[in-house]
Design a protein around this motif. Structure first.
Motif, PDB file in Angstrom:
ATOM      1  N   VAL A 131       0.841  -1.205   0.000  1.00  0.00           N
ATOM      2  CA  VAL A 131       0.000   0.000   0.000  1.00  0.00           C
ATOM      3  C   VAL A 131       0.880   1.260   0.000  1.00  0.00           C
ATOM      4  CG1 VAL A 131      -1.822   1.198   1.310  1.00  0.00           C
ATOM      5  CG2 VAL A 131      -1.723  -1.304   1.332  1.00  0.00           C
ATOM      6  N   ASN A 134      -0.560   7.518   0.063  1.00  0.00           N
ATOM      7  CA  ASN A 134      -1.526   8.588  -0.238  1.00  0.00           C
ATOM      8  C   ASN A 134      -2.957   8.278   0.185  1.00  0.00           C
ATOM      9  OD1 ASN A 134      -1.661   6.726  -2.323  1.00  0.00           O
ATOM     10  ND2 ASN A 134      -2.216   8.251  -3.846  1.00  0.00           N
ATOM     11  N   LYS A 157       1.521  -4.777   3.689  1.00  0.00           N
ATOM     12  CA  LYS A 157       2.583  -3.834   4.059  1.00  0.00           C
ATOM     13  C   LYS A 157       2.114  -2.407   3.812  1.00  0.00           C
ATOM     14  CE  LYS A 157       6.027  -1.717   2.127  1.00  0.00           C
ATOM     15  NZ  LYS A 157       6.159  -0.541   3.002  1.00  0.00           N
ATOM     16  N   GLU A 160       5.827   3.033   4.666  1.00  0.00           N
ATOM     17  CA  GLU A 160       6.608   3.352   5.867  1.00  0.00           C
ATOM     18  C   GLU A 160       6.109   4.652   6.518  1.00  0.00           C
ATOM     19  OE1 GLU A 160      10.783   3.513   4.986  1.00  0.00           O
ATOM     20  OE2 GLU A 160      11.329   3.708   7.090  1.00  0.00           O
ATOM     21  N   GLY A 190       9.810  -0.912   2.061  1.00  0.00           N
ATOM     22  CA  GLY A 190       9.527  -1.545   0.778  1.00  0.00           C
ATOM     23  C   GLY A 190      10.651  -2.477   0.357  1.00  0.00           C
ATOM     24  N   THR A 209       0.056  -1.114  -5.173  1.00  0.00           N
ATOM     25  CA  THR A 209      -0.330   0.240  -5.568  1.00  0.00           C
ATOM     26  C   THR A 209       0.810   1.170  -5.211  1.00  0.00           C
ATOM     27  OG1 THR A 209      -2.642  -0.251  -5.091  1.00  0.00           O
ATOM     28  CG2 THR A 209      -2.072   2.055  -5.347  1.00  0.00           C
ATOM     29  N   GLY A 210       1.231   1.986  -6.149  1.00  0.00           N
ATOM     30  CA  GLY A 210       2.329   2.904  -5.883  1.00  0.00           C
ATOM     31  C   GLY A 210       2.861   3.481  -7.179  1.00  0.00           C
ATOM     32  N   SER A 211       4.138   3.787  -7.194  1.00  0.00           N
ATOM     33  CA  SER A 211       4.718   4.457  -8.354  1.00  0.00           C
ATOM     34  C   SER A 211       4.942   3.474  -9.509  1.00  0.00           C
ATOM     35  CB  SER A 211       6.050   5.092  -7.964  1.00  0.00           C
ATOM     36  OG  SER A 211       6.938   4.096  -7.517  1.00  0.00           O
ATOM     37  N   LEU A 233      -0.890   2.117 -10.662  1.00  0.00           N
ATOM     38  CA  LEU A 233       0.294   2.981 -10.664  1.00  0.00           C
ATOM     39  C   LEU A 233      -0.060   4.458 -10.807  1.00  0.00           C
ATOM     40  CD1 LEU A 233       2.353   0.507 -12.872  1.00  0.00           C
ATOM     41  CD2 LEU A 233       2.227   0.607 -10.374  1.00  0.00           C
ATOM     42  N   CYS A 266      -3.599   9.504  -7.354  1.00  0.00           N
ATOM     43  CA  CYS A 266      -3.239   8.963  -8.658  1.00  0.00           C
ATOM     44  C   CYS A 266      -4.253   9.365  -9.719  1.00  0.00           C
ATOM     45  CB  CYS A 266      -3.111   7.456  -8.575  1.00  0.00           C
ATOM     46  SG  CYS A 266      -4.488   6.710  -7.728  1.00  0.00           S
ATOM     47  N   GLU A 358       4.071  13.084 -13.449  1.00  0.00           N
ATOM     48  CA  GLU A 358       3.119  13.081 -12.343  1.00  0.00           C
ATOM     49  C   GLU A 358       3.745  13.867 -11.185  1.00  0.00           C
ATOM     50  OE1 GLU A 358       2.499   9.427 -10.057  1.00  0.00           O
ATOM     51  OE2 GLU A 358       0.374   9.866 -10.218  1.00  0.00           O
TER      52      GLU A 358
HETATM   53  P1  NAP Z   1       6.152   3.852  -4.027  1.00  0.00           P
HETATM   54  O1  NAP Z   1       7.484   4.374  -3.668  1.00  0.00           O
HETATM   55  O2  NAP Z   1       6.033   3.096  -5.283  1.00  0.00           O
HETATM   56  O3  NAP Z   1       5.694   2.993  -2.776  1.00  0.00           O
HETATM   57  C1  NAP Z   1       4.487   2.272  -2.743  1.00  0.00           C
HETATM   58  C2  NAP Z   1       4.632   1.116  -1.779  1.00  0.00           C
HETATM   59  O4  NAP Z   1       5.620   0.213  -2.283  1.00  0.00           O
HETATM   60  C3  NAP Z   1       5.125   1.525  -0.382  1.00  0.00           C
HETATM   61  O5  NAP Z   1       4.526   0.688   0.574  1.00  0.00           O
HETATM   62  C4  NAP Z   1       6.616   1.260  -0.490  1.00  0.00           C
HETATM   63  O6  NAP Z   1       7.244   1.027   0.746  1.00  0.00           O
HETATM   64  C5  NAP Z   1       6.623   0.007  -1.318  1.00  0.00           C
HETATM   65  N1  NAP Z   1       7.912  -0.241  -1.989  1.00  0.00           N
HETATM   66  C6  NAP Z   1       8.893   0.659  -2.289  1.00  0.00           C
HETATM   67  N2  NAP Z   1       9.918   0.023  -2.888  1.00  0.00           N
HETATM   68  C7  NAP Z   1       9.588  -1.296  -2.974  1.00  0.00           C
HETATM   69  C8  NAP Z   1      10.231  -2.450  -3.502  1.00  0.00           C
HETATM   70  N3  NAP Z   1      11.433  -2.392  -4.077  1.00  0.00           N
HETATM   71  N4  NAP Z   1       9.592  -3.642  -3.425  1.00  0.00           N
HETATM   72  C9  NAP Z   1       8.365  -3.730  -2.861  1.00  0.00           C
HETATM   73  N5  NAP Z   1       7.717  -2.678  -2.329  1.00  0.00           N
HETATM   74  C10 NAP Z   1       8.305  -1.464  -2.398  1.00  0.00           C
HETATM   75  O7  NAP Z   1       5.050   4.966  -4.148  1.00  0.00           O
HETATM   76  P2  NAP Z   1       4.673   6.054  -3.067  1.00  0.00           P
HETATM   77  O8  NAP Z   1       5.807   7.015  -3.076  1.00  0.00           O
HETATM   78  O9  NAP Z   1       4.277   5.424  -1.781  1.00  0.00           O
HETATM   79  O10 NAP Z   1       3.286   6.630  -3.660  1.00  0.00           O
HETATM   80  C11 NAP Z   1       3.235   7.558  -4.698  1.00  0.00           C
HETATM   81  C12 NAP Z   1       2.999   6.903  -6.050  1.00  0.00           C
HETATM   82  O11 NAP Z   1       1.994   5.901  -6.019  1.00  0.00           O
HETATM   83  C13 NAP Z   1       2.514   7.853  -7.111  1.00  0.00           C
HETATM   84  O12 NAP Z   1       3.208   7.648  -8.296  1.00  0.00           O
HETATM   85  C14 NAP Z   1       1.038   7.513  -7.303  1.00  0.00           C
HETATM   86  O13 NAP Z   1       0.433   7.834  -8.498  1.00  0.00           O
HETATM   87  C15 NAP Z   1       1.029   6.076  -7.081  1.00  0.00           C
HETATM   88  N6  NAP Z   1      -0.310   5.644  -6.652  1.00  0.00           N
HETATM   89  C16 NAP Z   1      -1.149   5.011  -7.540  1.00  0.00           C
HETATM   90  C17 NAP Z   1      -2.425   4.626  -7.156  1.00  0.00           C
HETATM   91  C18 NAP Z   1      -3.359   3.896  -8.067  1.00  0.00           C
HETATM   92  O14 NAP Z   1      -4.377   3.432  -7.618  1.00  0.00           O
HETATM   93  N7  NAP Z   1      -3.073   3.767  -9.331  1.00  0.00           N
HETATM   94  C19 NAP Z   1      -2.844   4.884  -5.876  1.00  0.00           C
HETATM   95  C20 NAP Z   1      -1.985   5.529  -5.007  1.00  0.00           C
HETATM   96  C21 NAP Z   1      -0.715   5.890  -5.407  1.00  0.00           C
HETATM   97  P3  NAP Z   1       7.897   2.248   1.572  1.00  0.00           P
HETATM   98  O15 NAP Z   1       6.769   2.941   2.188  1.00  0.00           O
HETATM   99  O16 NAP Z   1       8.752   1.605   2.605  1.00  0.00           O
HETATM  100  O17 NAP Z   1       8.646   3.069   0.597  1.00  0.00           O
END
Ligand code: NAP
Ligand code: MG
Length: 455
Positions: A131, A134, A157, A160, A190, A209-211, A233, A266, A358
């Motif tokens: 997760v 945001n 998870k 952080e 992560g 869900t994330g970057s 993403l 997102c 973004e």
């Molecule tokens: P992120 O850096 O990709 O992190 C997302 C999650 O992944 C966090 O729990 C993070 O842990 C974990 N993570 C990081 N590196 C990892 C790895 N190597 N292996 C496995 N897990 C890992 O994104 P963010 O900075 O939290 O969120 C912002 C981004 O998410 C934006 O780009 C946004 O558009 C996107 N997003 C998309 C949606 C959607 O529904 N499409 C929804 C929300 C957000 P840590 O917390 O420890 O870094």
């Protein structure tokens, strides 16, 4: 007690310390995954009606704690109290919605000669949900509710930065009667916990869900074990305003489609395309609306926008504005914490980072266009495809443009995009697979085909 391996949670509205949260090691993650696997053996055999009852009970306990969860989210994430209540309520709604799924995980009977052919929807096993920060509560629920309903167990998870509501939801699950190990929240990095979900063979699906950057790494990692993966993403969604639209409505609502959650969404409509004939009229209305956004203490009932989640995120967004002259900005409080004002930038450069990337903060770029074909071309000139809005009074145009924009979630004359009972997900580099809606539990199953000979 001083935790050696821990993270200090900061209130983004005040920059003050909230609490200290322990971070799981790889060994602790492995132990939790193994417990989840042990729990799966019993959970998959819980009678459908009983699994449904347990999910409704979980929903009821969440419902009793909406205010507590919401206050926790305001403190941890800087979300406005109004949004945070909606988010906690969304977890309850999603659990109730998928509590109807266990008795409805239908297979099919397919005509074949010499016997009977039937299909079963079998749970996968342990599902790992990762997760972002945001929307900590809703995104957790969109993963765990359908996964549990389909008979899987879940390790989750949180980001952080924002672990507090997820940890509380894990406790509420136990309080509601879910057996130990069915839903396990594992706060951690992560690079440690998240990566282990990808590499541990007992985790059969990763729901991320994330970057886009991290999502690509997860997908590549999952390939090694041919592990199932769902990716939600980033986005750079367009809000397209045609000259025949209710321009006043389009201008008044546009700020809330991008500045909600301080732009850390997102689905944020962070590119506004306006037909040239109404460009000035639209900008006039937009300026009034942007100056009126209530950017105040997120705990205040009237707050419409809070701070960015962290100093790092605020700085990352501020870097996009270096050397850029905003057309106008909204208010920002004099306060410690990680604040930026709602900011509007005008551009005609489709290569500008502010137009292409973004930003994930309260910044929107506005560009004029000439005709329908021009609008569609500009809207689709992006590697992303998550959501978007179309403002027009012409029904035919609304349909044509909605079909032509390459994005998973579009709204006409409104900005709504996420309803738990409709599918949600992205085109292109915005994601892979869909969440929510009536079919979500199927995405947490294998379809098994069985032939029974009659002789
Ligand atoms: P992120 O850096 O990709 O992190 C997302 C999650 O992944 C966090 O729990 C993070 O842990 C974990 N993570 C990081 N590196 C990892 C790895 N190597 N292996 C496995 N897990 C890992 O994104 P963010 O900075 O939290 O969120 C912002 C981004 O998410 C934006 O780009 C946004 O558009 C996107 N997003 C998309 C949606 C959607 O529904 N499409 C929804 C929300 C957000 P840590 O917390 O420890 O870094
Ligand atoms: Mg990150």
């Amino acid at each position: 007690m001083v935790l050696v391996n821990s993270y200090t949670v900061i209130n983004p509205a005040t920059a003050s310390v909230v609490t200290e949260v322990g971070l799981a090691t790889v060994e602790e993650t492995d132990a939790a995954i193994e417990r989840a696997h042990d729990a799966f053996v019993a959970w998959r055999d819980v009678a459908p009606g009983e699994r449904a009852r347990l999910l409704r009970s979980f929903a009821a306990v969440v419902d009793e704690h909406v205010e507590e969860l919401a206050r926790l989210e305001v403190k941890n994430s800087g979300h406005t109290i109004g949004n945070a209540r909606w988010e906690a309520g969304n977890v309850c709604d999603v659990l109730n919605y998928y509590s109807a799924a266990p008795e409805r995980l239908f297979g099919r009977q397919i005509p074949v000669p010499g016997g009977v052919d039937i299909t079963f929807r079998e749970p996968l096993g342990v599902v790992g949900v990762i997760v972002p920060w945001n929307f900590p509560m809703p995104i957790a629920g969109w993963g765990f509710a359908p996964a549990l309903a389909a008979g899987n167990t879940v390790v989750l998870k949180p980001a952080e930065l924002t672990p507090l509501t997820a940890i509380r939801l894990g406790e509420l699950a136990i309080e509601a009667g879910l057996p130990e190990g069915v839903l396990t929240v594992i706060p951690g990095k992560g690079s440690v916990v998240g990566e282990r979900f990808v590499t541990h063979p007992l985790v059969r699906k990763v729901c991320f869900t994330g970057s886009t950057e991290v999502g690509k790494r997860i997908m590549a990692g999952c390939a090694d074990q041919v592990k199932k993966v769902t990716l939600e993403l980033g986005g750079k969604s367009a809000n397209i305003v045609f000259a025949d639209a209710d321009v006043a409505k389009a201008a008044a609502t546009a700020p809330y489609a991008v500045f909600d959650n301080a732009g850390q969404d997102c689905c944020a409509r962070s590119r506004i395309l306006v037909q040239r004939a109404v460009y000035d009229e639209f900008l006039g209305g937009l300026e009034t609306a942007v100056r009126g956004v209530k950017v105040i203490d997120p705990g205040d009932e009237a707050s419409e926008m809070g701070p960015l989640v962290s100093a790092g995120q605020r700085d990352a967004v501020a870097r996009y504005l270096e050397g850029v002259e905003p057309a106008f900005t909204g208010p920002v409080p004099e306060s410690d914490g990680f604040w930026l004002p709602p900011t509007v930038v005008l551009t005609d450069d489709t290569q500008a980072p502010i137009w292409r990337e973004e930003v994930f903060g309260p910044v929107v770029a506005v560009m004029p266009f000439d005709d329908e074909a021009d609008a569609i071309r500009l809207a689709n000139d992006t590697e992303y495809g998550l959501s978007g809005s179309i403002f027009t009074r012409d029904v035919g145009r609304a349909l044509r443009v909605a079909r032509a924009v390459e994005a998973g979630n579009l709204s006409v004359n409104s900005h709504s995009s996420v309803r738990y009972w409709t599918p949600f997900g992205g085109y292109k580099q915005s994601g892979l697979g869909r969440e929510l809606g009536p079919d979500a539990p199927d995405a947490f199953t294998e379809e098994k085909n069985v032939f029974i000979a009659q002789d």
